[in-house]
Design a protein around this motif. Structure first.
Motif, PDB file in Angstrom:
ATOM      1  N   GLN A  93      -1.214  80.206 -37.334  1.00 61.96           N
ATOM      2  CA  GLN A  93      -0.878  79.545 -36.069  1.00 61.96           C
ATOM      3  C   GLN A  93      -1.924  79.814 -34.998  1.00 61.96           C
ATOM      4  O   GLN A  93      -2.066  79.053 -34.063  1.00 61.96           O
ATOM      5  CB  GLN A  93       0.500  80.026 -35.606  1.00 61.96           C
ATOM      6  N   VAL A  94      -2.612  80.950 -35.132  1.00 59.75           N
ATOM      7  CA  VAL A  94      -3.690  81.266 -34.194  1.00 59.75           C
ATOM      8  C   VAL A  94      -4.909  81.738 -35.002  1.00 59.75           C
ATOM      9  O   VAL A  94      -4.778  82.574 -35.892  1.00 59.75           O
ATOM     10  CB  VAL A  94      -3.269  82.369 -33.195  1.00 59.75           C
ATOM     11  N   GLU A 146      -3.781  77.168 -32.850  1.00 64.41           N
ATOM     12  CA  GLU A 146      -4.558  77.430 -31.643  1.00 64.41           C
ATOM     13  C   GLU A 146      -5.849  78.096 -32.099  1.00 64.41           C
ATOM     14  O   GLU A 146      -5.809  79.151 -32.733  1.00 64.41           O
ATOM     15  CB  GLU A 146      -3.792  78.391 -30.715  1.00 64.41           C
ATOM     16  N   ILE A 148      -8.931  80.014 -30.823  1.00 64.27           N
ATOM     17  CA  ILE A 148      -9.458  80.671 -29.623  1.00 64.27           C
ATOM     18  C   ILE A 148     -10.942  80.932 -29.831  1.00 64.27           C
ATOM     19  O   ILE A 148     -11.340  81.707 -30.706  1.00 64.27           O
ATOM     20  CB  ILE A 148      -8.738  82.002 -29.327  1.00 64.27           C
ATOM     21  N   VAL A 185     -13.531  82.721 -28.910  1.00 61.16           N
ATOM     22  CA  VAL A 185     -13.772  83.971 -28.183  1.00 61.16           C
ATOM     23  C   VAL A 185     -15.258  84.219 -27.922  1.00 61.16           C
ATOM     24  O   VAL A 185     -16.112  83.572 -28.532  1.00 61.16           O
ATOM     25  CB  VAL A 185     -13.199  85.167 -28.975  1.00 61.16           C
ATOM     26  N   GLU A 186     -15.529  85.175 -27.063  1.00 64.29           N
ATOM     27  CA  GLU A 186     -16.903  85.481 -26.673  1.00 64.29           C
ATOM     28  C   GLU A 186     -17.489  86.615 -27.494  1.00 64.29           C
ATOM     29  O   GLU A 186     -18.660  86.960 -27.326  1.00 64.29           O
ATOM     30  CB  GLU A 186     -16.977  85.778 -25.175  1.00 64.29           C
ATOM     31  N   SER A 187     -16.703  87.202 -28.410  1.00 63.96           N
ATOM     32  CA  SER A 187     -17.229  88.296 -29.236  1.00 63.96           C
ATOM     33  C   SER A 187     -16.236  88.606 -30.349  1.00 63.96           C
ATOM     34  O   SER A 187     -15.060  88.240 -30.268  1.00 63.96           O
ATOM     35  CB  SER A 187     -17.410  89.566 -28.399  1.00 63.96           C
ATOM     36  N   SER A 241     -13.316  90.639 -29.031  1.00 65.33           N
ATOM     37  CA  SER A 241     -12.207  89.853 -28.493  1.00 65.33           C
ATOM     38  C   SER A 241     -11.488  89.083 -29.599  1.00 65.33           C
ATOM     39  O   SER A 241     -10.289  88.828 -29.495  1.00 65.33           O
ATOM     40  CB  SER A 241     -12.699  88.887 -27.416  1.00 65.33           C
ATOM     41  N   SER A 282      -9.050  91.419 -31.015  1.00 63.50           N
ATOM     42  CA  SER A 282      -8.091  91.747 -29.954  1.00 63.50           C
ATOM     43  C   SER A 282      -7.112  90.596 -29.753  1.00 63.50           C
ATOM     44  O   SER A 282      -5.901  90.803 -29.600  1.00 63.50           O
ATOM     45  CB  SER A 282      -8.821  92.035 -28.642  1.00 63.50           C
ATOM     46  N   ALA A 283      -7.637  89.382 -29.746  1.00 57.29           N
ATOM     47  CA  ALA A 283      -6.777  88.209 -29.578  1.00 57.29           C
ATOM     48  C   ALA A 283      -5.832  88.075 -30.777  1.00 57.29           C
ATOM     49  O   ALA A 283      -4.652  87.736 -30.626  1.00 57.29           O
ATOM     50  CB  ALA A 283      -7.617  86.947 -29.411  1.00 57.29           C
ATOM     51  N   ALA A 296      -1.842  87.892 -30.564  1.00 58.77           N
ATOM     52  CA  ALA A 296      -1.154  86.727 -31.124  1.00 58.77           C
ATOM     53  C   ALA A 296      -0.170  87.152 -32.207  1.00 58.77           C
ATOM     54  O   ALA A 296       0.957  86.643 -32.288  1.00 58.77           O
ATOM     55  CB  ALA A 296      -2.174  85.754 -31.694  1.00 58.77           C
ATOM     56  N   ASN A 314      -9.643  95.956 -23.843  1.00 57.14           N
ATOM     57  CA  ASN A 314      -9.427  94.601 -24.370  1.00 57.14           C
ATOM     58  C   ASN A 314      -8.140  93.921 -23.923  1.00 57.14           C
ATOM     59  O   ASN A 314      -7.708  92.949 -24.545  1.00 57.14           O
ATOM     60  CB  ASN A 314      -9.511  94.605 -25.901  1.00 57.14           C
ATOM     61  N   ALA A 345      -8.319  90.160 -23.705  1.00 54.94           N
ATOM     62  CA  ALA A 345      -8.425  89.463 -24.995  1.00 54.94           C
ATOM     63  C   ALA A 345      -7.088  89.484 -25.731  1.00 54.94           C
ATOM     64  O   ALA A 345      -6.695  88.485 -26.348  1.00 54.94           O
ATOM     65  CB  ALA A 345      -9.513  90.109 -25.853  1.00 54.94           C
ATOM     66  N   GLY A 353      -4.665  86.188 -26.826  1.00 54.86           N
ATOM     67  CA  GLY A 353      -3.989  85.948 -28.099  1.00 54.86           C
ATOM     68  C   GLY A 353      -2.494  85.744 -27.903  1.00 54.86           C
ATOM     69  O   GLY A 353      -1.894  84.861 -28.525  1.00 54.86           O
ATOM     70  N   ILE A 354      -1.909  86.548 -27.049  1.00 58.75           N
ATOM     71  CA  ILE A 354      -0.467  86.404 -26.795  1.00 58.75           C
ATOM     72  C   ILE A 354      -0.188  85.023 -26.210  1.00 58.75           C
ATOM     73  O   ILE A 354       0.717  84.316 -26.657  1.00 58.75           O
ATOM     74  CB  ILE A 354       0.027  87.507 -25.833  1.00 58.75           C
ATOM     75  N   SER A 398      -0.459  82.412 -28.780  1.00 57.50           N
ATOM     76  CA  SER A 398       0.670  82.530 -29.710  1.00 57.50           C
ATOM     77  C   SER A 398       1.935  81.925 -29.101  1.00 57.50           C
ATOM     78  O   SER A 398       2.677  81.187 -29.762  1.00 57.50           O
ATOM     79  CB  SER A 398       0.860  84.020 -30.025  1.00 57.50           C
ATOM     80  N   ARG A 416     -12.377  80.878 -20.706  1.00 55.28           N
ATOM     81  CA  ARG A 416     -11.605  80.010 -21.612  1.00 55.28           C
ATOM     82  C   ARG A 416     -10.390  79.394 -20.928  1.00 55.28           C
ATOM     83  O   ARG A 416      -9.761  78.496 -21.471  1.00 55.28           O
ATOM     84  CB  ARG A 416     -11.142  80.799 -22.845  1.00 55.28           C
TER      85      ARG A 416
END
Ligand SMILES: Cc1ncc(C[n+]2csc(CCOP(=O)(O)OP(=O)(O)O)c2C)c(N)n1
Ligand code: SF4
Lengths: 384, 299
Positions: free
Chosen positions: A21-22, A50, A52, A54-56, A59, A62-63, A67, B67, B70, B74-75, B78, B111
């Motif tokens: 989903q992410v 979704e 994302i 990211v820039e690195s 991240s 981390s994202a 999620a 972080n 970041a 994600g949250i 989600s 973003r």
């Protein structure tokens, strides 16, 4: 359906079928084609996720952590320097028991800068709590994603998983791959059913700080989950075999071991080269076999012991080295075979993408017979 | 929830008079229950979540020192995918925000994630023992910018983070102070109800790190505003809109002299040169934001 696909695209297709989903990832050679393929699947509405941008890598993972903690199935992919940048987050994801699945397109770590294949990157994270599965070819790389999600999300496990496949050797190679249908994967891999999530209706604190009174128990629980992952992997692999006809129920897989007195043990694509070399050596009358280690974490110690009944000598091939010591796989195999009387020798080879041919495997067999090992193999002579 | 036990309060272990603890309580009053909090490593994490206890009545996740933005990205993604609509709010220290977390914050803001990032600015790393951060004010004595024979404390002025994040295209950027609770609450409410990445920096005096009595937190916070060393303002789409005016701006001495971190400016004698520099910072703030109600400053 049988298709001729680049390894990266086969993996991207497998990920799509898992319905993450992410997705959050950052490009790095040789992983790039995977994330590009996923981005265009999202852009074309072929993947409802979704994405994302990211820039690195830091991240990205981390994202994925956020999620996943919020209840979604998530995916990332990286390698080498990118994985190194994720190091801190890797421990956190495992410590918070989030079943993130991440593909590692294995590559050497700098310095010196080198984009080619070895397995130092993922091996260096062996103690983080992530499950680590290694693919020999692109079919296995594909299938291990279905299995990885199912094992990682199993409530007996709840750990993140790396699916590792060799950079360039597999990522950039076209091979026929039997890609399952969406219906078949939907039947095999149900939607993610998280246990504890961030939800305003059911407040709960995640990743709190734990004093010496509690910290050790968290590591113990994670270790127990790793151990439970062995039986879950076997179950899931067997179910996959029943449904798709390809058997991944073993954490290890033997080749011509039945009457072997000498065996190679290795991870990943090099096993293909070893198989060919074994066939040639068998033709010359040598009783050699191969034990492929599919799951490096959890580590299949008992399975390795059980797989080598008549073997007296083992050559472990490592595309990594714990500097000042030996290859990681050799160390662990020796531990697994401790007291068995089997002579285990390690060989460090193929670092930074150096080629390994069948002749090299045969040369290693000769060294093993002579009792020479625990050394780099194929070094340039001017450093010796 | 009982009256004593709000969304943030029960059972935390902050120092008595902790500005950041008060900030958290006010922030949670403003966001309400429908909120997920992401927190970085720092004093607040440690005093509010010693396992197995927690002071948070909302879902809360600690990630790492650097972080939070970041993880919040994600949250948010989600939640979006699942069709949920909780507020995603980062509450992080100035070290996490100004220094080590900049990469993740910059990425998240660029973003355009729908998150509110709140920095509780106690002007140093308190959790590790009062080290300098990019938010530490000029001349403050910290353990890594100590005042000494050849040093008057922190050699650099505060980094202008609100401007940096406004430049990322944040719709709403504001500064606030725990000494003005209603203003703070209104700003947090405005941020969580404004779509996109928003930033609030909350001045949160730390009695332990700055060296004043815990009963004086509000007074010290007010003095920062009354001297012009801290300005409470709001920015919409990059433009400064509302500024808290000051009727009779006080001399910076009133603020500096009550804190041990500036003690070296008054002992053995008054360091006229350095105090004049800090007064110049306050004056420049006042001129930039139009802080003074009476154009001429009262001496
Ligand atoms: C990568 C990393 N580096 C350093 C630290 C040590 N550390 C923990 S909290 C902290 C400072 C926190 O400062 P701030 O964000 O200002 O919060 P405060 O403690 O003042 O509330 C530091 C340096 C860490 N946890 N992680
Ligand atoms: S050291 Fe400062 S920020 Fe930390 S709990 Fe004490 S007063 Fe609060």
């Amino acid at each position: 359906m049988m298709e001729i696909l680049e390894g990266s695209h086969a993996v991207a297709e497998a990920v799509r079928l898992c319905r993450p989903q992410v997705v959050a990832a950052y490009p790095i050679t040789p992983q790039t084609h995977i994330v590009e393929a996923l981005a265009s699947m999202v852009a074309d509405c072929k993947l409802d996720a979704e994405y994302i941008c990211v820039e690195s890598e830091f991240s990205a993972l981390s994202a994925c952590l956020g999620a996943s903690a919020a209840g979604s199935r998530v995916y990332s992919a990286t390698t080498s320097q990118g994985l190194a940048l994720m190091f801190e987050v890797c421990f956190n994801v495992a410590g918070m028991r989030q079943p993130v699945v991440m593909t590692i397109a294995n590559r050497a770590l700098g310095a010196p800068l080198n984009i080619w294949n070895d397995q130092q990157d993922s091996i260096s994270l062996r103690d983080s709590g992530w499950l680590q599965f290694y693919a020999e070819d692109n079919q296995e790389a594909t299938d291990l994603h279905f299995i990885a999600y199912k094992v990682a999300e199993d409530h007996r496990v709840l750990l993140p998983a790396m699916v590792c496949f060799d950079g360039f050797i597999l990522t950039h190679t076209y091979e026929p791959v039997d890609m399952p249908s969406q219906e078949a994967i939907d039947a095999f891999l149900p939607p993610y059913a998280p246990v504890n999530i961030l939800d305003a209706k059911k407040p709960m604190s995640l990743g709190m700080y734990a004093t010496p009174d509690y910290y050790m128990e968290f590591r113990y629980e994670t270790d127990q989950a790793q151990k439970r992952a062995k039986e879950v992997f076997a179950e899931v692999g067997a179910e996959f075999a029943a449904k798709f006809g390809r058997d991944y129920s073993g954490l290890v897989e033997g080749y011509r071991l039945e009457d072997a007195d000498m065996a190679f043990i290795a991870l990943g694509s090099i096993c293909g080269t070893v198989r060919e070399a074994i066939d040639e050596m068998r033709a010359d009358g040598k009783k050699v076999g191969l034990l492929k280690v599919r799951s490096f974490r959890p580590f299949p110690s008992e399975e390795i012991r059980a797989a080598l009944p008549g073997v007296s000598k083992v050559a472990v091939l490592d595309k990594n080295i714990s500097l000042g010591q030996k290859g990681a796989l050799a160390l662990e195999v020796r531990d697994a075979l401790y007291g068995s009387g089997i002579d285990v020798k390690g060989y460090i080879l193929a670092l930074g993408g150096r080629d390994v041919r069948q002749a090299d495997i045969k040369a290693i067999a000769d060294l093993l017979e002579k009792g020479e090992g625990d050394q780099f193999f194929g070094l340039r002579t001017e450093v010796l | 929830m009982t009256e004593e036990c709000e969304l943030f309060e029960c059972g935390h272990r902050a120092c008595g008079g902790c500005g950041p603890a008060l900030a958290a309580r006010l922030i949670m009053k403003a966001t309400g229950e429908n909120t997920i909090v992401v927190a970085s490593t720092g004093c607040m994490e440690v005093f509010s979540t010693p396992y197995p206890e927690t002071a948070w009545g909302v879902p809360w996740i600690h990630s790492l020192f650097e972080n939070a933005a970041a993880v919040a990205s994600g949250i948010e993604a989600s939640l979006k995918k699942q069709g949920r609509d909780e507020h995603v709010v980062c509450i992080c220290g100035d070290g996490a925000t100004f220094d080590i977390g900049m990469l993740c914050i910059s990425g998240a803001f660029e973003r355009g994630h729908d998150i509110t990032y709140i920095c509780y600015d106690n002007e140093a790393y308190m959790n590790t023992g009062i080290q300098r951060s990019g938010a530490t004010p000029y001349d403050a004595d910290t353990t890594t910018s100590p005042a000494g024979k050849c040093s008057t404390g922190n050699p650099r002025p505060k980094k202008d983070l609100p401007a940096i994040l406004a430049a990322h295209g944040a719709a709403y950027v504001a500064t606030a102070s725990i000494a003005y609770p209603n203003d703070l609450i209104k700003k947090v409410q405005r941020a969580v109800s404004t779509h996109g990445p928003n930033y609030i920096q909350v001045h949160a005096p730390c009695c332990t790190g700055w060296g004043f009595d815990g009963s004086q937190t509000m007074a010290v916070g007010r003095l920062a505003v009354e001297t012009g060393l801290w300005v409470n303002y709001e920015m919409m789409n990059g433009e400064v809109e509302r500024v808290r005016k000051v009727g009779h701006r006080k001399a910076v001495d009133d603020y500096l002299s009550v804190q041990k971190r500036f003690r070296h400016l008054y002992r053995p004698g008054r360091n006229e040169e350095e105090i004049a520099k800090i007064q110049a910072i306050a004056d420049a703030n006042a001129a930039k934001f139009g802080v003074d109600l009476n154009m001429k400053k009262e001496e």
